[in-house]
Every structure is written in C-alpha cells, then in structure tokens.
Design a protein around this motif. Structure first.
Motif, mmCIF file in Angstrom:
data_model
loop_
_atom_site.group_PDB
_atom_site.id
_atom_site.type_symbol
_atom_site.label_atom_id
_atom_site.label_comp_id
_atom_site.label_asym_id
_atom_site.label_seq_id
_atom_site.Cartn_x
_atom_site.Cartn_y
_atom_site.Cartn_z
ATOM 1 N N TRP A 88 -2.816 61.456 -24.829
ATOM 2 C CA TRP A 88 -3.605 61.184 -26.027
ATOM 3 C C TRP A 88 -2.763 60.475 -27.079
ATOM 4 O O TRP A 88 -3.234 59.548 -27.746
ATOM 5 N N SER A 177 -10.501 65.361 -27.775
ATOM 6 C CA SER A 177 -9.802 65.766 -28.989
ATOM 7 C C SER A 177 -10.754 66.463 -29.957
ATOM 8 O O SER A 177 -10.414 67.490 -30.558
ATOM 9 N N GLU A 182 -8.418 70.186 -23.112
ATOM 10 C CA GLU A 182 -7.244 69.581 -22.479
ATOM 11 C C GLU A 182 -7.417 69.637 -20.972
ATOM 12 O O GLU A 182 -7.580 70.716 -20.393
#
Length: 237
Positions: A88, A177, A182
């Motif tokens: 990310w 996000s 995750e």
C-alpha cells in the motif's frame, strides 16, 4: 502507458542468520537486492521502479544500492508492518501516475528472489495487461498430505514477480485501507475487491527465494553460472 515494478525489501530476513537484513548480503559481488532491481530496470516498458525498505533502513539501503544502478532512478519508500501495508505504501507513491493513465500495470516482486529475469517480468506484465493479473508458477512434486496420502499430481508453487492491471489494483487497496482490511498477499486483496482474472505464467525452478543461509550460496552459484553462460557478465534476460 508503461509498467511499474515494486520491489519489496521490508522483511527482517531473520532465518538467514545474518547480522544485517538479508537483502544487503553480498551475492555475486553486489547486494542481493541489486539483482532484483537490475532485472526490473532492464525490463522493456517499465517506466518506474519503487523499492520498499524496512522502516529506519532507508539510508542504509540507499547507500548500498545507489552505486550499482548506473544512474537509473529508483524511488525509495518506507514499508509498513506487514506485506500488505508495504504494498500500500508503494502504491501510494505510484497513485498519481496510475490515476493519470501513465502506468497501466504494476508488478510486485519479492526482493529476496534475485534470479528473476527481465524475461519473467515481461511475461507476467504482458499477461496481466491482457487478462488482468498474472502470477509465476512452478510445478511441484513429491508432496504428501497431512494424513500421509499422495497429493494431487498437478500442484504448483506461486512465485514473484506478480503483475496486475494498475487501476483495479489501486482501487482495491484504497478500499482495503478504508475498510481496515489486510490481505495475505496481493491476489487476496484483489479477489476481495476486484473482478480480475489471474492467470498462471510458467516460471523456472531457479527463481528461488533466499530464506535460509544455504540459499545464499545456491543463489550465488546460479547467478555466476548464468553470467558465465551469457558471456557478458550479466544474467541473461
């Protein structure tokens, strides 16, 4: 439009048993991570390369790799606490180019795989541009199930570089996000948030990941053998 490559070097490498991050170990005359960076930089169509460092190691990593890049540009960014977080961080560096359409494909590579060649990067990027996503896969054998029985005859181990169309990849990570999600790997995030077909690309068995101390010596032998075979002092791509 072009492709970008993200090279992950934010892991600890503790299983190698070295006093430094394994990606800084000397392999065939240069830091291990340099082999991955050179392969990415030498891949036709790649316009940007992002190197993801373990937080706090950015100066050390920059000092180690800069003399070996022949003035080629590599963006350096601090990673996160997980692989997903590190990816990310890198995607945010590339976001403006992706949003503007300057980058249409992103390949993500584990810097501890120093034998990936430009040819393998090209194969995964081209496949991702055509279908949406691509992962290198090598056939494995001699696998037993936990109950002692034989495993299916056609099993494959997934490697890197893995490549994906840039826009859906960035959109998936933005949504992850926002949700606090995750994934265990890049593909798992895309599977959750994007409708992307991921195709397997044949990979060589030599594309090993340096995990243990003995892997360092094996990688060096393979790299030097490739150098000798090419007659050019560089691994054939």
């Amino acid at each position: 439009m072009g492709a970008a490559v993200v090279v992950l070097a934010a892991g600890s490498g503790s299983r190698v048993g070295a006093e430094v991050n394994k990606i800084l170990l000397d392999v065939a005359g240069v830091p291990l991570i340099v082999h991955s960076l050179r392969a990415a930089l030498n891949t036709p169509g790649v316009s940007r390369v992002v190197l993801v460092a373990r937080p706090g190691e950015e100066p050390e990593l920059s000092e180690a790799v800069t003399p070996h890049l022949a003035e080629r540009e590599v963006s350096l960014v601090a990673g996160g606490d997980s692989r997903h977080a590190s990816e990310w961080q890198a995607l945010q560096v590339l976001a403006s180019d992706i949003d503007a359409g300057r980058i249409d494909t992103v390949a993500i590579h584990d810097g501890a795989r120093p034998l990936a060649t430009p040819a393998l990067f090209t194969a995964t990027i081209d496949t991702a541009q055509r279908y949406g996503g691509a992962v290198p896969m090598v056939t494995i054998s001699s696998v037993l199930r936990r109950d002692g029985g034989a495993a299916p005859s056609r099993l494959g181990a997934v490697q890197t570089p893995q490549a994906f169309r840039a826009a859906p990849l960035l959109a998936a990570y933005r949504q992850a996000s926002a949700d606090g999600f995750e994934g265990t790997d890049t593909a798992s995030c895309l599977e959750r948030y994007a409708d992307v077909a991921i195709h397997a690309v044949p990979a060589p068995a030599t594309n090993l990941k340096v995990t243990f101390a003995e892997d360092v010596a094996t990688a060096e032998q393979l790299i030097r053998a490739g150098d000798a075979g090419s007659g050019s002092g560089q691994r054939p791509g």
